[in-house]
Design an enzyme around this catalytic site. Sequence first.
Site, PDB file in Angstrom:
ATOM      1  N   LYS A  15       0.742  -1.324  -0.123  1.00 25.69           N
ATOM      2  CA  LYS A  15       0.020  -0.058  -0.073  1.00 25.69           C
ATOM      3  C   LYS A  15       0.880   1.293   0.053  1.00 25.69           C
ATOM      4  O   LYS A  15       0.739   2.104  -0.791  1.00 25.69           O
ATOM      5  CB  LYS A  15      -0.770  -0.089   1.341  1.00 25.69           C
ATOM      6  CG  LYS A  15      -1.691   1.060   1.698  1.00 25.69           C
ATOM      7  CD  LYS A  15      -2.593   0.883   3.108  1.00 25.69           C
ATOM      8  CE  LYS A  15      -1.658   0.277   4.127  1.00 25.69           C
ATOM      9  NZ  LYS A  15      -0.931   1.510   4.805  1.00 25.69           N
ATOM     10  N   ARG A  29      -8.908   3.595   9.246  1.00 27.81           N
ATOM     11  CA  ARG A  29      -8.651   2.248   9.359  1.00 27.81           C
ATOM     12  C   ARG A  29      -9.542   1.699  10.136  1.00 27.81           C
ATOM     13  O   ARG A  29      -9.420   0.636  10.758  1.00 27.81           O
ATOM     14  CB  ARG A  29      -7.234   2.276  10.154  1.00 27.81           C
ATOM     15  CG  ARG A  29      -6.139   2.034   9.306  1.00 27.81           C
ATOM     16  CD  ARG A  29      -4.888   1.865  10.282  1.00 27.81           C
ATOM     17  NE  ARG A  29      -3.894   1.185  10.063  1.00 27.81           N
ATOM     18  CZ  ARG A  29      -2.813   1.391   9.443  1.00 27.81           C
ATOM     19  NH1 ARG A  29      -2.553   2.740   8.947  1.00 27.81           N
ATOM     20  NH2 ARG A  29      -1.616   0.581   9.386  1.00 27.81           N
ATOM     21  N   ARG A  78      11.130  -5.845   5.246  1.00 31.45           N
ATOM     22  CA  ARG A  78      11.052  -4.296   4.956  1.00 31.45           C
ATOM     23  C   ARG A  78      12.213  -3.427   5.678  1.00 31.45           C
ATOM     24  O   ARG A  78      12.510  -3.873   6.790  1.00 31.45           O
ATOM     25  CB  ARG A  78       9.723  -3.866   5.202  1.00 31.45           C
ATOM     26  CG  ARG A  78       9.649  -2.321   4.987  1.00 31.45           C
ATOM     27  CD  ARG A  78       8.126  -1.911   4.640  1.00 31.45           C
ATOM     28  NE  ARG A  78       7.466  -2.159   5.986  1.00 31.45           N
ATOM     29  CZ  ARG A  78       5.952  -2.073   5.741  1.00 31.45           C
ATOM     30  NH1 ARG A  78       5.644  -1.727   4.477  1.00 31.45           N
ATOM     31  NH2 ARG A  78       5.392  -2.116   6.852  1.00 31.45           N
ATOM     32  N   ARG A  84      11.757  -1.330  10.906  1.00 32.60           N
ATOM     33  CA  ARG A  84      10.711  -0.587  11.934  1.00 32.60           C
ATOM     34  C   ARG A  84      10.389  -1.780  13.099  1.00 32.60           C
ATOM     35  O   ARG A  84      10.308  -2.785  12.654  1.00 32.60           O
ATOM     36  CB  ARG A  84       9.530  -0.209  11.254  1.00 32.60           C
ATOM     37  CG  ARG A  84       9.446   0.819  10.542  1.00 32.60           C
ATOM     38  CD  ARG A  84       8.368   1.284   9.609  1.00 32.60           C
ATOM     39  NE  ARG A  84       6.985   0.927  10.286  1.00 32.60           N
ATOM     40  CZ  ARG A  84       5.797   0.959   9.536  1.00 32.60           C
ATOM     41  NH1 ARG A  84       5.930   1.347   8.048  1.00 32.60           N
ATOM     42  NH2 ARG A  84       4.975   0.531   9.854  1.00 32.60           N
ATOM     43  N   ARG A 130      -0.548  -6.636  14.262  1.00 29.00           N
ATOM     44  CA  ARG A 130      -1.240  -5.788  13.369  1.00 29.00           C
ATOM     45  C   ARG A 130      -2.188  -6.390  12.309  1.00 29.00           C
ATOM     46  O   ARG A 130      -3.262  -5.714  12.048  1.00 29.00           O
ATOM     47  CB  ARG A 130       0.101  -5.109  12.453  1.00 29.00           C
ATOM     48  CG  ARG A 130       0.748  -4.050  13.514  1.00 29.00           C
ATOM     49  CD  ARG A 130       2.060  -3.612  12.857  1.00 29.00           C
ATOM     50  NE  ARG A 130       1.838  -3.000  11.723  1.00 29.00           N
ATOM     51  CZ  ARG A 130       2.849  -2.587  10.783  1.00 29.00           C
ATOM     52  NH1 ARG A 130       4.183  -3.153  10.764  1.00 29.00           N
ATOM     53  NH2 ARG A 130       2.533  -1.903   9.511  1.00 29.00           N
TER      54      ARG A 130
END
Length: 221
Positions: free
Chosen positions: A13, A88, A127, A160, A171
């Site tokens: 996204k 969200r 990531r 992160r 999450r």
Amino acid sequence: MNLIFMGPPGAGKGTQAKLFAKTYGIPQISTGDILRQAVKEGTPLGKKAQIYLEKGELVPDEIMIGIIKDRLQEVDCQKGWLMDGFPRTIWQAVALDEILRQRGLHLDAVINIYLQEEELIRRVSGRRVCRNCGETFHVIFNPPLQEGVCDKCGGPLYQREDDKEETVRKRLEVYRARTKPLIEYYWEKSALISIDGGARTIEDVFKSIRDAIFSKIKKEG
Ligand code: AMP
């Protein structure tokens, strides 16, 4: 053009939102980036948000709605915008509808990027983000030219805290419970475009998104 990009963590996204916003010259409003910046600067918002971010939980709706209200008033949003990570929750979506109604704005499309759950975990845990400019990489799918160094600005890359596997699972749980219901919400409003984010290159996914958005806008005149 007023757009929302949605999807579970790791669906691509943010990458697609950044690319789309840059290509078409509209601001990318990433609520995740706004919150991370506030945490980095130690502002009152950052202090409140930090606890939620670290746990992979959602920041309360009132805070998020306030951020969006202010951000939409900035001058660069007059030519359109692309929201990445907002709304969200159903409550955020209802509040956004009201803000748009009050300001006479129309939502052109909601892009929902979907992907298999195990693939999401694989993607998020690989990531890496640049500490200086925020550019994102992936150790396998989109590696930097030199390990640990940003191609764009030479800054150091890091993982992160909320991209670590345990937090990613949390999450995803939050996504399923709180954000997934938005798919139906926007489908009922005929705003939804679903895009398969898996097993294809960033460019392929980008083309699908671009074609779907422009054909929807054209059809609706
Ligand atoms: P993201 O970069 O979009 O994955 O967002 C990172 C984190 O910021 C999320 O896990 C939440 O803790 C918080 N966050 C971002 N956007 C929102 C939102 N619209 N509502 C609540 N929390 C958010």
